[in-house]
Design a protein around this motif. Structure first.
Motif, mmCIF file in Angstrom:
data_model
loop_
_atom_site.group_PDB
_atom_site.id
_atom_site.type_symbol
_atom_site.label_atom_id
_atom_site.label_comp_id
_atom_site.label_asym_id
_atom_site.label_seq_id
_atom_site.Cartn_x
_atom_site.Cartn_y
_atom_site.Cartn_z
ATOM 1 N N GLY A 9 46.907 66.244 75.313
ATOM 2 C CA GLY A 9 47.490 65.147 74.585
ATOM 3 C C GLY A 9 47.102 63.917 75.123
ATOM 4 O O GLY A 9 46.078 63.736 75.944
ATOM 5 N N TRP A 36 51.003 76.074 67.312
ATOM 6 C CA TRP A 36 51.140 74.680 67.312
ATOM 7 C C TRP A 36 51.862 74.132 66.643
ATOM 8 O O TRP A 36 51.814 74.347 65.432
ATOM 9 C CB TRP A 36 50.057 73.826 67.821
ATOM 10 C CG TRP A 36 49.424 74.121 69.121
ATOM 11 C CD1 TRP A 36 48.170 74.703 69.171
ATOM 12 C CD2 TRP A 36 49.630 73.629 70.299
ATOM 13 N NE1 TRP A 36 47.903 74.760 70.483
ATOM 14 C CE2 TRP A 36 48.542 74.083 71.331
ATOM 15 C CE3 TRP A 36 50.560 72.776 70.862
ATOM 16 C CZ2 TRP A 36 48.507 73.698 72.686
ATOM 17 C CZ3 TRP A 36 50.610 72.702 72.195
ATOM 18 C CH2 TRP A 36 49.715 72.924 73.071
ATOM 19 N N TYR A 37 53.152 73.678 66.921
ATOM 20 C CA TYR A 37 53.972 72.649 65.975
ATOM 21 C C TYR A 37 54.109 71.067 66.266
ATOM 22 O O TYR A 37 53.578 71.028 67.455
ATOM 23 C CB TYR A 37 55.344 73.377 65.888
ATOM 24 C CG TYR A 37 55.721 74.463 65.292
ATOM 25 C CD1 TYR A 37 55.335 75.697 65.856
ATOM 26 C CD2 TYR A 37 56.274 74.495 64.102
ATOM 27 C CE1 TYR A 37 55.312 76.918 65.230
ATOM 28 C CE2 TYR A 37 56.632 75.748 63.289
ATOM 29 C CZ TYR A 37 56.176 76.914 63.949
ATOM 30 O OH TYR A 37 56.275 78.165 63.169
ATOM 31 N N ARG A 38 54.094 70.482 65.372
ATOM 32 C CA ARG A 38 54.359 69.131 65.729
ATOM 33 C C ARG A 38 55.828 68.297 65.378
ATOM 34 O O ARG A 38 56.356 68.928 64.186
ATOM 35 C CB ARG A 38 53.246 68.075 65.361
ATOM 36 C CG ARG A 38 52.976 68.119 63.850
ATOM 37 C CD ARG A 38 51.506 67.178 63.724
ATOM 38 N NE ARG A 38 51.396 67.243 62.407
ATOM 39 C CZ ARG A 38 50.103 66.612 61.973
ATOM 40 N NH1 ARG A 38 49.384 66.179 62.820
ATOM 41 N NH2 ARG A 38 50.029 66.564 60.683
ATOM 42 N N ARG A 45 60.234 69.479 62.588
ATOM 43 C CA ARG A 45 58.973 70.151 63.169
ATOM 44 C C ARG A 45 58.308 70.932 62.078
ATOM 45 O O ARG A 45 59.023 71.585 61.505
ATOM 46 C CB ARG A 45 59.830 70.971 64.343
ATOM 47 C CG ARG A 45 58.616 71.459 65.250
ATOM 48 C CD ARG A 45 59.235 72.039 66.432
ATOM 49 N NE ARG A 45 60.120 71.292 67.106
ATOM 50 C CZ ARG A 45 60.463 71.781 68.432
ATOM 51 N NH1 ARG A 45 60.467 72.699 68.854
ATOM 52 N NH2 ARG A 45 61.287 70.786 69.034
ATOM 53 N N VAL A 48 51.400 73.283 62.774
ATOM 54 C CA VAL A 48 49.973 72.777 62.702
ATOM 55 C C VAL A 48 49.137 74.152 62.383
ATOM 56 O O VAL A 48 48.080 73.821 61.524
ATOM 57 C CB VAL A 48 50.019 71.941 63.662
ATOM 58 C CG1 VAL A 48 48.305 71.507 63.963
ATOM 59 C CG2 VAL A 48 50.941 70.764 63.980
ATOM 60 N N ASP A 90 48.698 61.850 62.498
ATOM 61 C CA ASP A 90 48.698 62.990 63.714
ATOM 62 C C ASP A 90 49.659 62.626 64.782
ATOM 63 O O ASP A 90 50.009 63.409 65.614
ATOM 64 C CB ASP A 90 47.423 63.328 64.062
ATOM 65 C CG ASP A 90 46.447 63.570 62.945
ATOM 66 O OD1 ASP A 90 45.208 63.384 63.069
ATOM 67 O OD2 ASP A 90 46.878 64.590 62.326
ATOM 68 N N TYR A 94 53.830 67.532 70.315
ATOM 69 C CA TYR A 94 53.292 68.841 69.973
ATOM 70 C C TYR A 94 53.721 69.817 70.890
ATOM 71 O O TYR A 94 53.871 69.534 72.182
ATOM 72 C CB TYR A 94 51.511 68.660 70.147
ATOM 73 C CG TYR A 94 51.084 68.070 68.693
ATOM 74 C CD1 TYR A 94 50.980 66.617 68.862
ATOM 75 C CD2 TYR A 94 50.158 68.642 67.900
ATOM 76 C CE1 TYR A 94 50.553 65.921 67.576
ATOM 77 C CE2 TYR A 94 49.756 67.862 66.935
ATOM 78 C CZ TYR A 94 49.961 66.608 66.686
ATOM 79 O OH TYR A 94 49.164 65.911 65.951
#
Length: 118
Positions: A9, A36-38, A45, A48, A90, A94
């Motif tokens: 990150g 992976w979530y964001r 949430r 991804v 983006d 994350y």
């Protein structure tokens, strides 16, 4: 007990790349799903990318297809996500998400910030 370790990150300019890594550790941990979530400020949430059991089974959100690549060695408890051609949208925190065989529990990392701006 499963512990989730995230790394990567940071900040990038539009068009640049970043990589996120995640490791699931614990006694006799057999990972089923890694994802992976964001979550962007004020947003929900969202998923991804996710991989199930083997690295050939990977799904992506439409917003990141062709730009993000999730890599997980078969039967591994670790993964990384290469994020290329980053866009300001983006920008988010994350989170690494893990499910293991034999348990209904969900495990989340602490979250890592990704910021894309000029």
């Amino acid at each position: 007990q499963v512990e989730i370790w995230e790394s990567g990150g940071g900040s990038a300019q539009p068009g640049e790349s970043l990589r996120l890594s995640c490791v699931a550790s614990g006694s006799r941990v057999n990972v089923k799903t890694m994802a992976w979530y964001r979550q962007a400020p004020g947003g929900r949430r969202e998923l991804v990318a996710s991989t199930f059991q083997s690295s050939t089974e990977t799904t992506y959100a439409d917003t990141v297809k062709g730009r993000f690549t999730l890599v997980r060695e078969k039967f591994s408890n670790s993964m990384y996500m290469q994020m290329n051609n980053l866009k300001p949208n983006d920008t988010a925190v994350y989170y690494c998400y893990v499910r293991v065989f034999g348990s209904a529990s969900e495990y989340w990392g602490q979250g890592t910030q990704v910021t894309v701006s000029l």
